[in-house]
Design a protein around this motif. Structure first.
Motif, PDB file in Angstrom:
ATOM      1  N   UNK A 159       0.847  -1.204  -0.163  1.00  0.00           N
ATOM      2  CA  UNK A 159      -0.138   0.063  -0.036  1.00  0.00           C
ATOM      3  C   UNK A 159       0.983   1.307  -0.102  1.00  0.00           C
ATOM      4  N   UNK A 160       1.978   1.265   0.817  1.00  0.00           N
ATOM      5  CA  UNK A 160       2.958   2.250   0.756  1.00  0.00           C
ATOM      6  C   UNK A 160       3.570   2.524  -0.770  1.00  0.00           C
ATOM      7  N   UNK A 161       4.014   1.657  -1.208  1.00  0.00           N
ATOM      8  CA  UNK A 161       4.679   1.419  -2.621  1.00  0.00           C
ATOM      9  C   UNK A 161       3.828   1.931  -3.580  1.00  0.00           C
ATOM     10  N   UNK A 162       2.289   1.633  -3.626  1.00  0.00           N
ATOM     11  CA  UNK A 162       1.465   1.963  -4.653  1.00  0.00           C
ATOM     12  C   UNK A 162       1.073   3.613  -4.503  1.00  0.00           C
ATOM     13  N   UNK A 163       0.760   4.095  -3.051  1.00  0.00           N
ATOM     14  CA  UNK A 163       0.490   5.408  -2.765  1.00  0.00           C
ATOM     15  C   UNK A 163       1.530   6.070  -3.108  1.00  0.00           C
ATOM     16  N   UNK A 164       2.856   5.962  -2.738  1.00  0.00           N
ATOM     17  CA  UNK A 164       3.979   6.723  -3.287  1.00  0.00           C
ATOM     18  C   UNK A 164       4.237   6.777  -4.702  1.00  0.00           C
TER      19      UNK A 164
ATOM     20  N   UNK B  42       1.689   6.439  -6.970  1.00  0.00           N
ATOM     21  CA  UNK B  42       0.695   7.455  -7.390  1.00  0.00           C
ATOM     22  C   UNK B  42       1.008   8.987  -7.270  1.00  0.00           C
ATOM     23  N   UNK B  43       1.965   9.257  -6.321  1.00  0.00           N
ATOM     24  CA  UNK B  43       2.364  10.666  -6.182  1.00  0.00           C
ATOM     25  C   UNK B  43       3.439  10.930  -6.880  1.00  0.00           C
ATOM     26  N   UNK B  44       4.016  10.089  -7.695  1.00  0.00           N
ATOM     27  CA  UNK B  44       5.093  10.265  -8.655  1.00  0.00           C
ATOM     28  C   UNK B  44       6.550   9.913  -7.882  1.00  0.00           C
ATOM     29  N   UNK B  45       6.588   9.122  -6.934  1.00  0.00           N
ATOM     30  CA  UNK B  45       8.038   9.047  -6.422  1.00  0.00           C
ATOM     31  C   UNK B  45       8.597   7.974  -7.203  1.00  0.00           C
ATOM     32  N   UNK B  46       9.937   8.513  -7.614  1.00  0.00           N
ATOM     33  CA  UNK B  46      10.669   7.494  -8.892  1.00  0.00           C
ATOM     34  C   UNK B  46      10.774   6.317  -8.452  1.00  0.00           C
ATOM     35  N   UNK B  47      11.318   6.077  -7.417  1.00  0.00           N
ATOM     36  CA  UNK B  47      11.883   4.634  -6.501  1.00  0.00           C
ATOM     37  C   UNK B  47      10.740   3.644  -6.759  1.00  0.00           C
ATOM     38  N   UNK B  48       9.339   4.239  -6.256  1.00  0.00           N
ATOM     39  CA  UNK B  48       8.322   3.322  -6.327  1.00  0.00           C
ATOM     40  C   UNK B  48       7.954   3.203  -7.781  1.00  0.00           C
ATOM     41  N   UNK B  49       7.976   4.183  -8.564  1.00  0.00           N
ATOM     42  CA  UNK B  49       7.605   3.737  -9.990  1.00  0.00           C
ATOM     43  C   UNK B  49       8.483   2.749 -10.619  1.00  0.00           C
ATOM     44  N   UNK B  50       9.763   3.111 -10.443  1.00  0.00           N
ATOM     45  CA  UNK B  50      10.853   2.134 -11.097  1.00  0.00           C
ATOM     46  C   UNK B  50      10.179   0.496 -10.606  1.00  0.00           C
ATOM     47  N   UNK B  51       9.861   0.392  -9.376  1.00  0.00           N
ATOM     48  CA  UNK B  51       9.435  -1.127  -8.850  1.00  0.00           C
ATOM     49  C   UNK B  51       8.646  -1.587  -9.725  1.00  0.00           C
ATOM     50  N   UNK B  52       7.518  -0.709  -9.847  1.00  0.00           N
ATOM     51  CA  UNK B  52       6.023  -1.049 -10.488  1.00  0.00           C
ATOM     52  C   UNK B  52       6.472  -1.324 -11.945  1.00  0.00           C
ATOM     53  N   UNK B  53       7.335  -0.395 -12.501  1.00  0.00           N
ATOM     54  CA  UNK B  53       7.622  -0.656 -13.860  1.00  0.00           C
ATOM     55  C   UNK B  53       8.271  -2.017 -14.302  1.00  0.00           C
TER      56      UNK B  53
END
Length: 333
Positions: free
Chosen positions: A217-222, A224-235
């Motif tokens: 939930x923390x990963x996806x929430x961050x 959604x707000x544009x956090x690059x580290x979180x976006x890289x994991x999801x990508x």
């Protein structure tokens, strides 16, 4: 012999559903109990045989039936990942007394449950991940399911939670980018200082006490707000999921249109549309097939019952019987 019934079994790592139906798709009986997976027991396949045999015999006996009343059985089992495991499980099923049956990884149940055609690809993204495909001619292929290092299982709640922790560790100690995940992770795990981060994280991982859902939930929430580290994991996870899906698809004899069934808690209870959006984009880049995306909203055990009926009749189940089975399984799961 009066073979007028079938059994469908959905055997996961924590629980197993045994369903008894007649050949018209009418519900007869159901047992929900613990795992039958050989991977969960010291004596492996011996326990799988003992547990499945006890439950199947109990299901039959209390309905005044025997093995001779069964026209077919279908088994979707966790731990049926490689050919030798599937061969051993086939021996277990035959020792129970089945002669007309299908046994394979539980990912294949999603195809039968989710696609009205009875064939397609199932991408499982739950606590773990694997991909199963059934082609129009009945060929089957599993991609992944044995670990991130060997088979690209770089998705699922367990993996994504660990990657969330890794991003915080990288930010602290490995020249990684600063991430807005740091504060919420430290608070969630009640870690008092940066110096104690790795001790708390490692202890939670080894003892299997990490709150994986909350970390995701923390990963996806961050993200959604544009956090690059979180976006890289999801990508990265989206690409790996797509590679498994399309790799499975291209090794089977599909024509131009393919149903892709999305199953498992990360897909079904998505915290954010980001992962699915990126996954679809990668799938479209990797294949020219037209893909129909189906979110699995019915219990996977439905697939075991439908598969067993299909085996018994020698053809796909008609729409009326399919809906009857889905309704019956939903009411008891």
């Amino acid at each position: 012999m009066n073979r007028k019934h079938i059994i469908g079994v959905d055997g996961g790592n924590s629980k197993t559903d045994y369903f008894l139906f007649d050949l018209q798709g009418n519900f007869v009986d159901h047992i929900n109990t613990g795992t039958c997976s050989h991977e969960q027991f010291p004596d492996a396949y011996a326990s799988s045989f003992r547990i499945m045999n006890e439950n199947i015999q109990h299901l039959l006996t209390r309905n005044q039936l025997t093995m001779s009343d069964l026209a077919a059985g279908a088994f979707g089992l966790a731990g049926a990942d490689i050919p030798s495991q599937k061969e051993n499980l086939c021996r277990v099923i035959e020792e129970i007394g089945f002669t007309h049956y299908a046994v394979d990884n539980d990912s294949f149940l999603g195809v039968k449950a989710g696609s009205e055609k009875g064939y397609g690809i199932c991408s499982i993204n739950g606590s773990g991940t694997s991909t199963g495909g059934i082609s129009p001619s009945g060929k089957r292929l599993q991609v992944g399911g044995v670990g991130s290092e060997l088979s690209g299982d770089e998705a699922g709640g367990f993996y994504l939670a660990r990657k969330t922790l890794r991003a915080v560790y990288d930010a602290y100690y490995r020249m990684g980018p600063a991430t807005t995940m740091t504060g919420p992770v430290m608070q969630l795990l009640r870690i008092p200082s940066q110096e104690l981060f790795i001790e708390y994280a490692l202890t939670g991982m080894l003892q299997r006490t990490l709150p994986n859902t909350e970390l995701m939930q923390i990963l996806f929430s961050c993200a959604d707000r544009g956090d690059m580290a979180a976006l890289d994991i999801i990508e990265h996870s989206a690409k790996q999921l797509a590679c498994s899906t399309v790799g499975c698809m291209h090794h089977l004899d599909f024509e131009h249109e393919v149903d892709i069934v999305l199953a498992g808690s990360v897909w079904v209870k998505a915290e954010s549309p980001l992962l699915l959006q990126k996954y679809k984009r990668y799938v479209e880049q990797l294949t020219s097939h037209h893909c129909n995306y189906i979110l699995l909203q019915v219990p996977p055990a439905t697939g075991a019952v439908l598969w067993a009926l299909e085996l018994a009749h020698g053809q796909p189940v008609d729409q009326a019987a399919r809906q009857k089975v889905i309704h019956s399984v939903e009411n008891r799961s």
